[in-house]
Write a protein that holds these residues in place. Structure first.
Motif: not given
Length: 834
Positions: A285-301, A559-560
């Protein structure tokens, strides 16, 4: 025009038509619409806005109760504020010239409210205009048998409705007469009642607008308020907003069908995030919060961390079941069984509207009950064993160097012999130095050389008239079929190539599934992969992937791309289902073996035809062709003794462009008699995988690269928009979200660097590629992207653990990862080694 300050075209039209009906009412027997008014209901249509407070309580639904309350207030507000009573009197005088005539109680708010209900429940909406049409408005509701195939596609119901309800002008154009044509939307015998499918409408809209609750409605879903998922805190809302799953100003409403599916696929993603948040302060969950805070380098991560994590599917389903059970326990005051008992108790003497409300809540509760049973069944069967080979039976785990989109099952020798005879007798083939053969090794069929040949020798030459293309489809069809094919998508606002594709697709479907043995192309059509081949669980074509199969590609932008491709094909299917001339074309010759139109124009058939045209078409002179035999030539990169790969495939007309011209294909590598001929298709692996379902082995495809579609710049405020667009243009970009395909070539990474320089507002060095000013941003981009592949721990094809498409996808992901690793290593060595 103003209903509580809001402009609403549909309500405007309800009001305007209702005022005219009030005028007709005042005219009495002298009115031209008097016979029609005489057969209208004597009492108001029991819409929600006619319910009393007590009757609204029977709904056990505060939202719907409030909806009815607000609607009647809105009507009263409009009646009073716009002084519609005076307006209708002026209309009456204007139309009758009888200022002194009594209006007979026709000009009251109650009569206005009554007629608004009439118009709302009976008028047809075509191209945004309401038509109150005597006689056709008496067709009652019943869903079509194929209604379920339309579910989940926004706006599709109106497209189907337009197919059977058409407005046309006469030859004088828009100034002439108006003609409304209504067609039967199902087979009906003489003397039977005609029913109509009103569209993709939930029971709440039927009750609100039409005043009834249908006994059968495949589009009804039970509402599960989002609060029943549990506590949705700021962190969860932040993740959902960061992934653009919700609009903070308009939170979604979860609606579940009786089979357990949801009204919108995005709801599954929301469930996955909420379920993950329920794991508390977990590392995931912590990794999710960190990665979703900025998806401008790619949302798939971020998607892989927050939505497509291991076990997400079962967690989604369990969360949804728990929420449905909470709604049953906490949202309703009575049980389903109690409601049914009340409905059957005649002694209660319930009002008509109370009965309607009771039927509505029974349908809601029954839908919830069925959904829970369906979901529990899905949970029980959710964890399916992966296609893992048995270590004992290693014969089923043979590793191959190529994976094709079709089934590994062989084709019968009778079909192959029939096709060989067909080719030998096909007019317009001037050179044929290849023959079809079963080649195996994951490729099913291939083309073998019939003699020794050298590079640039012609091995196949054919007239365009001997191929399946739009021209031959039209000239070789019966006049009726040809006429309808030419009319397909004629008025659709689309580019010509897309229209040509649709026309050719319909012809292919007709020849394969209707004409069959009578088609001149039948021996060729029998060699094509079947729907069973494409849906084979080992070698599934991407168009037929399940959600679980797509999860294997989590982290890759491919995938997208597959999801977008499937949406395009899905829209094609539904467009054809709602296109009059497509239906007419596929009705020509229909009826053999008891065949019905619904047996031919199916989702599977359209997906099959789309896949065939996308994967097997050969182009010359800007047009696509299906070329018997030539389309059996498989893909491979053949390198000569100096390591130079064979040139990219090319078929071109030779003969000076005259009628005698032939499409000629020359060898790109030397072959001996009996050897399989290959062509270099000249595409990266993601294209091969998307349209064909195979990839070339790593390091054997000089055209390979990693597809990047989710690197973007957030659109700025209006004042800065022009400056940013100008800078993007100077660096060769025409969008805030360009597509990149990057490989070991420095130029491809330079393009990314140029974009990152603009993205981060680093001025100077435009078009300079990687330099000191942007190297840290490029490094951050590559390191961020590599996180998508940090848990590729399942076996690959080379480990003999997986079969078919699962192995291809994992090999594909490993290949993308290694390209990123090489790019990062090269960047570090060149720009960070000092």
């Amino acid at each position: 025009k103003y209903f509580n300050g809001q402009h609403d075209t549909m309500r405007d039209q309800d009001a305007i038509i209702s005022l005219e009906l009030m005028v007709q009412c005042a005219c009495g027997g002298d009115g031209e619409m008097a016979p029609y008014l005489d057969v209208l209901p004597l009492v108001a249509v029991p819409r929600l806005d006619t319910f009393s407070e007590g009757e609204r309580d029977w709904l056990q639904d505060p939202y719907l109760a409030d909806l009815g309350r607000v609607e009647v207030e809105r009507l009263r507000f409009a009646w009073d504020r716009l002084d519609l009573g005076s307006l209708v009197r002026r209309m009456f005088v204007y139309e009758t010239s009888e200022a002194e005539r009594e209006e007979g109680g026709c000009f009251t708010f109650e009569r206005f409210h009554y007629y608004v209900g009439i118009v709302s429940s009976r008028a047809m909406v075509i191209e945004g205009t309401k038509h109150l049409t005597p006689l056709p408005d008496m067709a009652n509701y019943a869903p079509r048998l194929d209604a379920l195939s339309r579910r989940g596609v926004a706006g599709l119901g109106s497209r189907y409705f337009k197919l059977y309800h058409e407005v046309n002008y006469d030859e004088e154009g828009s100034g002439g007469g108006l003609a409304l044509t209504v067609r039967a939307d199902r087979n009906v015998m003489a003397g039977e009642q005609i029913f109509e499918d009103y569209g993709d409408t939930d029971n709440s809209l039927f009750l609100d607008a039409h005043g009834f609750v249908p006994d059968e409605n495949p589009f009804h879903c039970a509402v599960v308020p989002i609060v029943f998922l549990g506590t949705i805190g700021d962190e969860v809302r932040g993740v959902l907003t960061g992934l653009e799953l919700v609009d903070p100003r308009n939170p979604p409403q979860i609606c579940v069908y009786e089979d357990g599916s949801l009204s919108d696929d995005v709801l599954y993603d929301i469930l996955a995030v909420v379920a993950l948040s329920g794991m508390g302060e977990s590392k995931m969950w912590r990794a999710c919060i960190e990665r979703s805070s900025d998806v401008s380098y790619g949302s798939e991560v971020a998607w892989k961390k927050c939505v497509l994590y291991e076990g997400h599917r079962e967690k989604e389903l369990k969360l949804l079941v728990d929420a449905c059970r909470r709604v049953e326990r906490e949202h309703y005051q009575t049980s389903l069984e109690k409601d049914v008992h009340i409905l059957q108790d005649d002694a209660l003497n319930l009002s008509e509207k109370a009965v309607l409300a009771l039927k509505f809540r029974i349908a809601e509760k029954q839908t919830l009950k069925n959904a829970i049973a369906s979901l529990e069944g899905l949970i029980h069967n959710n964890v399916q064993p992966t296609n893992i080979c048995s270590p004992v039976n290693n014969a089923t785990c043979q590793n191959t160097n190529m994976f094709h989109s079709v089934s590994i099952t062989t084709i019968s020798t009778d079909v192959l012999d029939d096709f060989k005879s067909f080719m030998n007798n096909l007019n317009g083939v001037s050179i044929q130095n290849i023959e079809p053969a079963i080649v195996g090794n994951g490729m099913r069929l291939g083309a073998l050389s019939t003699k020794d040949m050298s590079i640039n020798d012609i091995y196949f030459s054919i007239s365009s008239n001997s191929t399946i293309n739009l021209h031959t489809a039209i000239i070789n069809s019966t006049p009726q079929l040809s006429l309808h094919i030419q009319q397909i998508a004629k008025h659709r606002p689309t580019q010509q190539p897309e229209r040509d594709f649709l026309q050719l697709l319909v012809y292919l479907l007709h020849q394969r599934f209707i004409a069959k043995y009578e088609s001149p192309w039948w021996p060729y059509l029998r060699t094509l992969p079947t729907i069973t081949d494409m849906k084979n669980e080992i070698n599934t074509h991407p168009l037929f992937f399940t959600r679980a199969q797509l999860d294997v590609l989590a982290g890759s932008d491919v995938r997208l791309t597959i999801l977008k491709y499937r949406d395009i094909v899905k829209n094609t299917f539904h467009y054809l289902r709602s296109d009059y001339h497509t239906l007419m074309a596929l009705s020509v010759g229909l009826g053999g073996e008891g065949q019905q139109l619904d047996d031919v124009l199916t989702r599977d058939h359209v997906y099959w035809g789309h896949a065939i045209l996308d994967s097997r078409s050969i182009w010359w002179e800007g047009k696509r062709h299906l070329v018997p035999l030539l389309d059996l030539v498989n893909c491979a990169v053949i390198k000569d003794k100096d390591g130079v790969p064979n040139r990219v495939h090319k078929t071109q007309l030779e003969g000076g462009g005259s009628a005698a011209s032939f499409a000629v294909t020359r060898l790109s590598h030397a072959v001996t008699k009996g050897e399989q001929i290959f062509e270099n298709y000249g595409q990266p692996n993601h294209v091969y995988f998307l349209y064909h379902g195979f990839i070339l082995p790593e390091n054997s495809n000089p055209n390979d690269c990693v597809l990047v579609t989710t690197l973007l710049i957030s659109k700025p405020t209006t004042g800065k928009d022009a400056l940013l667009q100008d800078r993007l243009m100077k660096n060769g970009f025409h969008t805030y979200n360009p597509t990149f395909c990057i490989n070991d070539n420095d130029d491809s990474l330079d393009n990314v660097a140029n974009f990152l320089r603009v993205k981060h507002g680093i001025h100077g060095n435009d078009m300079a590629g990687v330099r000191d000013d942007v190297k840290w941003k490029v490094r951050a981009f590559l390191e961020y992207r590599l996180q998508s592949y940090d848990d590729l721990t399942r076996g690959t094809a080379g480990d003999n653990l997986l079969l078919g498409v699962d192995a291809v996808m994992l090999d594909f992901m490993q290949s993308e990862k290694r390209i990123y690793e090489r790019l990062l290593a090269g960047l570090l060595q060149k720009w960070f080694s000092q």
